[in-house]
Enzyme design. Structure first.
Site, mmCIF file in Angstrom:
data_model
loop_
_atom_site.group_PDB
_atom_site.id
_atom_site.type_symbol
_atom_site.label_atom_id
_atom_site.label_comp_id
_atom_site.label_asym_id
_atom_site.label_seq_id
_atom_site.Cartn_x
_atom_site.Cartn_y
_atom_site.Cartn_z
ATOM 1 N N ASN A 241 -26.994 46.158 -11.085
ATOM 2 C CA ASN A 241 -26.503 46.857 -12.212
ATOM 3 C C ASN A 241 -26.233 45.763 -13.503
ATOM 4 O O ASN A 241 -25.339 44.969 -13.387
ATOM 5 C CB ASN A 241 -25.006 47.510 -11.642
ATOM 6 C CG ASN A 241 -24.245 47.867 -13.142
ATOM 7 O OD1 ASN A 241 -24.848 48.105 -14.271
ATOM 8 N ND2 ASN A 241 -23.136 48.477 -12.965
ATOM 9 N N LYS B 285 -25.491 46.130 -16.280
ATOM 10 C CA LYS B 285 -24.573 46.366 -17.391
ATOM 11 C C LYS B 285 -25.225 46.489 -18.582
ATOM 12 O O LYS B 285 -26.326 46.906 -18.927
ATOM 13 C CB LYS B 285 -23.259 45.971 -17.065
ATOM 14 C CG LYS B 285 -22.729 45.980 -15.654
ATOM 15 C CD LYS B 285 -21.188 45.355 -15.549
ATOM 16 C CE LYS B 285 -20.960 45.771 -14.085
ATOM 17 N NZ LYS B 285 -19.739 45.273 -13.692
ATOM 18 N N HIS C 77 -19.270 55.060 -12.484
ATOM 19 C CA HIS C 77 -18.778 53.536 -12.488
ATOM 20 C C HIS C 77 -17.484 53.556 -12.897
ATOM 21 O O HIS C 77 -16.890 54.390 -14.076
ATOM 22 C CB HIS C 77 -19.891 52.808 -13.390
ATOM 23 C CG HIS C 77 -19.676 51.257 -12.880
ATOM 24 N ND1 HIS C 77 -18.622 50.880 -13.494
ATOM 25 C CD2 HIS C 77 -20.475 50.719 -11.895
ATOM 26 C CE1 HIS C 77 -18.690 49.432 -13.124
ATOM 27 N NE2 HIS C 77 -19.591 49.260 -12.268
ATOM 28 N N GLU D 273 -16.284 51.454 -14.923
ATOM 29 C CA GLU D 273 -16.250 51.021 -16.418
ATOM 30 C C GLU D 273 -16.404 52.373 -17.076
ATOM 31 O O GLU D 273 -15.646 52.320 -18.254
ATOM 32 C CB GLU D 273 -17.313 50.158 -16.754
ATOM 33 C CG GLU D 273 -16.938 48.774 -16.195
ATOM 34 C CD GLU D 273 -17.788 47.725 -15.594
ATOM 35 O OE1 GLU D 273 -19.238 47.936 -16.039
ATOM 36 O OE2 GLU D 273 -17.534 46.955 -15.002
ATOM 37 N N GLU E 62 -16.535 50.812 -5.021
ATOM 38 C CA GLU E 62 -16.089 49.649 -5.878
ATOM 39 C C GLU E 62 -14.713 49.374 -6.138
ATOM 40 O O GLU E 62 -14.270 50.295 -7.307
ATOM 41 C CB GLU E 62 -16.968 49.864 -7.068
ATOM 42 C CG GLU E 62 -18.334 49.829 -6.629
ATOM 43 C CD GLU E 62 -19.439 49.313 -8.043
ATOM 44 O OE1 GLU E 62 -20.004 48.348 -7.908
ATOM 45 O OE2 GLU E 62 -19.103 49.619 -9.263
ATOM 46 N N GLY F 134 -16.002 41.990 -10.957
ATOM 47 C CA GLY F 134 -16.426 40.977 -11.986
ATOM 48 C C GLY F 134 -14.853 39.954 -11.981
ATOM 49 O O GLY F 134 -14.397 39.520 -12.964
ATOM 50 N N SER G 247 -17.480 41.871 -7.025
ATOM 51 C CA SER G 247 -18.093 40.599 -6.992
ATOM 52 C C SER G 247 -18.804 40.198 -5.498
ATOM 53 O O SER G 247 -18.298 39.073 -5.099
ATOM 54 C CB SER G 247 -16.492 39.863 -6.893
ATOM 55 O OG SER G 247 -15.914 39.970 -8.192
HETATM 56 P P1 PGA Z 1 -19.612 42.710 -9.971
HETATM 57 O O1 PGA Z 1 -19.987 44.053 -10.569
HETATM 58 O O2 PGA Z 1 -20.791 42.235 -9.017
HETATM 59 O O3 PGA Z 1 -19.916 41.814 -11.393
HETATM 60 O O4 PGA Z 1 -18.349 42.568 -9.576
HETATM 61 C C1 PGA Z 1 -20.076 45.162 -9.815
HETATM 62 C C2 PGA Z 1 -20.199 46.364 -10.369
HETATM 63 O O5 PGA Z 1 -19.354 46.602 -11.439
HETATM 64 O O6 PGA Z 1 -21.137 47.487 -10.102
#
Ligand code: PGA
Length: 270
Positions: free
Chosen positions: A13, A15, A99, A101, A171, A177, A218
């Site tokens: 992803n 983003k 997601h 976010e 998640e 992150g 992460s």
């Molecule tokens: P990350 O993001 O691997 O940077 O933690 C995962 C995601 O948001 O799908």
């Protein structure tokens, strides 16, 4: 009896990162590093403006194209939005929905996500539905109730015959992150079991055994192996590490090696 072997997924992803040149370079490096590996399903989800160029680069390879979102209408006066038909037109096979976010920064509700899930599946896209609790919810023991709610509402009225096109990504919001808070393999395994259990209540035990549940938050080359060898962890949705071809490919290799081990174990048990 041979235990069920589920499809393993590794999904990048990207983003709202990369530019055209970086997207091209990254996609090419992933294709070159993958060869024709079949065991693990690898998907790249670039930002909308780069879907077409990444699609051209991965054409003819084993790498699939995915989008990070869609709007749940075929077409219409929805300025700035992108329809499932447009994504299919660009060669997308997958779409990430729900997601955290989009839930937390853009205010998407479970009902809206549910609309997207149904429209995407009906259009023929494969959906990766993300679910996961915040740190506050985990600290106050609401993880199970939250996962239950997101699955119940997010998958309401999804026809059973479209479940083949669905996978779930667990998640935990606090692990995305985040260098300080990582989900341990045990926490991931426990949450995946909760998800599979609820999925079974909704769609039956057989569907619960075949649905793939990926972990996201992460995931890096140094923790991927420990996560993948946990029961019920069927791959990973990767943000930060997917922006580095070497890291992403190292995670893909960890998934491949786990998948080999599971096949051998299943053959021995058969
Ligand atoms: P990350 O993001 O691997 O940077 O933690 C995962 C995601 O948001 O799908």
């Amino acid at each position: 009896m041979r235990p069920a072997i589920r499809q393993k997924y590794v999904v990048g992803n990207w983003k709202m990162y990369t530019n055209a040149a970086e997207a091209r370079r990254l996609a090419k490096a992933v294709v070159d590093g993958m060869n024709m590996e079949e065991r693990v399903s690898v998907t790249l989800c670039p930002p909308f403006p780069y879907l077409a160029l990444v699609g051209e680069i991965i054409e003819g390879s084993r790498v699939a194209l995915g989008a990070q979102n869609l709007y749940p209408e075929k077409e219409g006066a929805f300025t700035g939005e992108v329809s499932p038909t447009m994504l299919l037109d660009l060669g997308c096979k997958y779409v990430i929905l729900g997601h955290s976010e989009r839930r937390h920064k853009l205010g998407e509700s479970d009902a809206f996500i549910n609309q997207k899930v149904k429209v995407a599946l009906a259009a023929g896209l494969d959906v990766i539905l993300c679910v996961g609790e915040t740190l506050e919810q985990r600290k106050t023991n609401q993880t199970e109730a939250l996962l239950d709610r997101q699955l119940t509402l997010g998958l309401a009225d999804v026809p059973a015959d479209s479940l083949m096109g669905l996978s779930i990504a667990y998640e935990p919001v606090w692990a995305i992150g985040n260098l300080e808070h990582h989900a341990t393999p045990q926490q991931a395994q426990d949450a995946h079991a909760v998800i599979r259990h609820r999925f079974g209540e909704m769609f039956g035990e057989k569907s619960a055994q075949t649905i793939s549940v990926q972990y996201g938050g992460s995931v890096k080359p140094d923790n991927a192996g420990a996560l993948f060898c946990r029961d019920g962890v069927d791959g990973a949705l990767i943000g930060g590490a997917s922006l580095h071809a070497d890291q992403f490919l190292a995670i893909v290799r960890a998934a491949i090696s786990m998948s080999q081990t599971q096949e051998n174990t299943a053959d021995t048990a058969a």
